[in-house]
Design a protein around this motif. Sequence first.
Motif, PDB file in Angstrom:
ATOM      1  N   UNK A   1      36.832  47.607  45.015  1.00 28.29           N
ATOM      2  CA  UNK A   1      36.584  46.545  44.162  1.00 28.29           C
ATOM      3  C   UNK A   1      37.558  45.358  44.395  1.00 28.29           C
ATOM      4  N   UNK A   2      38.887  45.547  45.235  1.00 28.68           N
ATOM      5  CA  UNK A   2      39.394  44.502  45.179  1.00 28.68           C
ATOM      6  C   UNK A   2      38.781  43.232  46.154  1.00 28.68           C
TER       7      UNK A   2
ATOM      8  N   UNK B   1      37.299  48.145  38.683  1.00 32.95           N
ATOM      9  CA  UNK B   1      37.229  46.741  38.579  1.00 32.95           C
ATOM     10  C   UNK B   1      38.305  45.824  37.886  1.00 32.95           C
ATOM     11  N   UNK B   2      38.590  46.490  36.596  1.00 31.97           N
ATOM     12  CA  UNK B   2      39.766  46.002  35.951  1.00 31.97           C
ATOM     13  C   UNK B   2      41.063  45.925  36.614  1.00 31.97           C
ATOM     14  N   UNK B   3      41.175  46.884  37.361  1.00 35.60           N
ATOM     15  CA  UNK B   3      42.623  46.810  37.969  1.00 35.60           C
ATOM     16  C   UNK B   3      42.619  45.900  39.140  1.00 35.60           C
ATOM     17  N   UNK B   4      41.426  45.554  39.712  1.00 30.32           N
ATOM     18  CA  UNK B   4      41.382  44.692  40.802  1.00 30.32           C
ATOM     19  C   UNK B   4      41.471  43.292  40.339  1.00 30.32           C
ATOM     20  N   UNK B   5      40.825  42.975  39.270  1.00 39.40           N
ATOM     21  CA  UNK B   5      40.792  41.667  38.726  1.00 39.40           C
ATOM     22  C   UNK B   5      42.061  41.446  38.355  1.00 39.40           C
TER      23      UNK B   5
ATOM     24  N   UNK C   1      34.611  37.582  35.106  1.00 40.89           N
ATOM     25  CA  UNK C   1      34.399  38.343  36.502  1.00 40.89           C
ATOM     26  C   UNK C   1      33.499  39.479  36.281  1.00 40.89           C
ATOM     27  N   UNK C   2      32.302  39.286  36.810  1.00 43.86           N
ATOM     28  CA  UNK C   2      31.356  40.770  36.683  1.00 43.86           C
ATOM     29  C   UNK C   2      31.545  41.736  37.450  1.00 43.86           C
ATOM     30  N   UNK C   3      31.347  43.024  37.134  1.00 44.22           N
ATOM     31  CA  UNK C   3      31.778  44.195  37.953  1.00 44.22           C
ATOM     32  C   UNK C   3      31.015  44.309  39.305  1.00 44.22           C
TER      33      UNK C   3
END
Length: 320
Positions: free
Chosen positions: A51-52, A78-82, A142-144
């Motif tokens: 996801x990063x 995704x949340x962690x990457x953003x 930022x969409x997933x």
Amino acid sequence: MIELKNIHQAQEQIKDIINETPILTSTELSSICGNRMFLKGEHVQKTGSFKIRGATNKVKQAVKEGATYVTAASSGNHGQAVAYIANVLGVPATIVVPEDASVSKMNAIKSYKGEIEKCGTTSAERLPRAVDLAESKNGVFIPPYDDPYIIAGQGTVGLEILNQLDDVDAIVVPIGGGGLISGILTAIKETKPHVKVIGVEPEIAQDTYLSLRNGKITSIAGTRTIADGLRTSQPGDLTFPIVQKYLDDLVLVSEAEIRQALFFVLERMKQLIEPSSAVAVAAAMFDKLGVRDKKVACVISGGNLDVLKLGQLFPEEVIG
């Protein structure tokens, strides 16, 4: 649709952030599967998943265009990457998570300096809240997966596989919302169209399978598959046409098969991966790919799981 050039542009934009992840092998896995098996290790990527790549491509582009704040709706990868890339770029980020988000996932987001807001228990509740937050602060949501920059970023996994395994015959990819597989499909089919790309979904989370069968985007009700990263209700508006155009095959795996693949990779290969990653290995182990004596790469999409719950994911015969 995105094009190959967009993926090459993404590769250039994210190269200073992401790692080129390794290709892992197992003689025993190859013997079980009847193919020469290779695992693309995105579970050892920064933030623990592919996801990063998409998040970095999208957030960097947003910052170039003047964004000073970003949001996302995700308790997981995704949340962690953003949160991670926003912190690197010095941009505040708020990640909207469900009320029942695990402490370990929230701690990961906090470690990347992301602000957390809890909202409901479903994506239908979280997504609008994250969009509203972005709009209220003149920021960017930022969409997933359903975004051209996200898709192009994920497609860089495909470019790396071709560089590392230039004679690969087939690539097996987990399918959730479709960001990863649509990016890989574009990279592969517009570079080496003879390489097969096979998608995999859990039997109880088969929204893309049903959509392909029906010839249109088809929704499913909520699912409790252990492959929690694949619990989308339907493929994306942008991702689905790419899947329709390029995908060679889509196969389904049972919960028991996912568990056995997860346990094999942990026990025999000493790699801790997510159940969402294990679906690709399961498809190969249980002879669902329709290929024999070929060079096959399974994308291991991530390795973020709650280790305290690991025992609950083992096959029953192991537990009992």
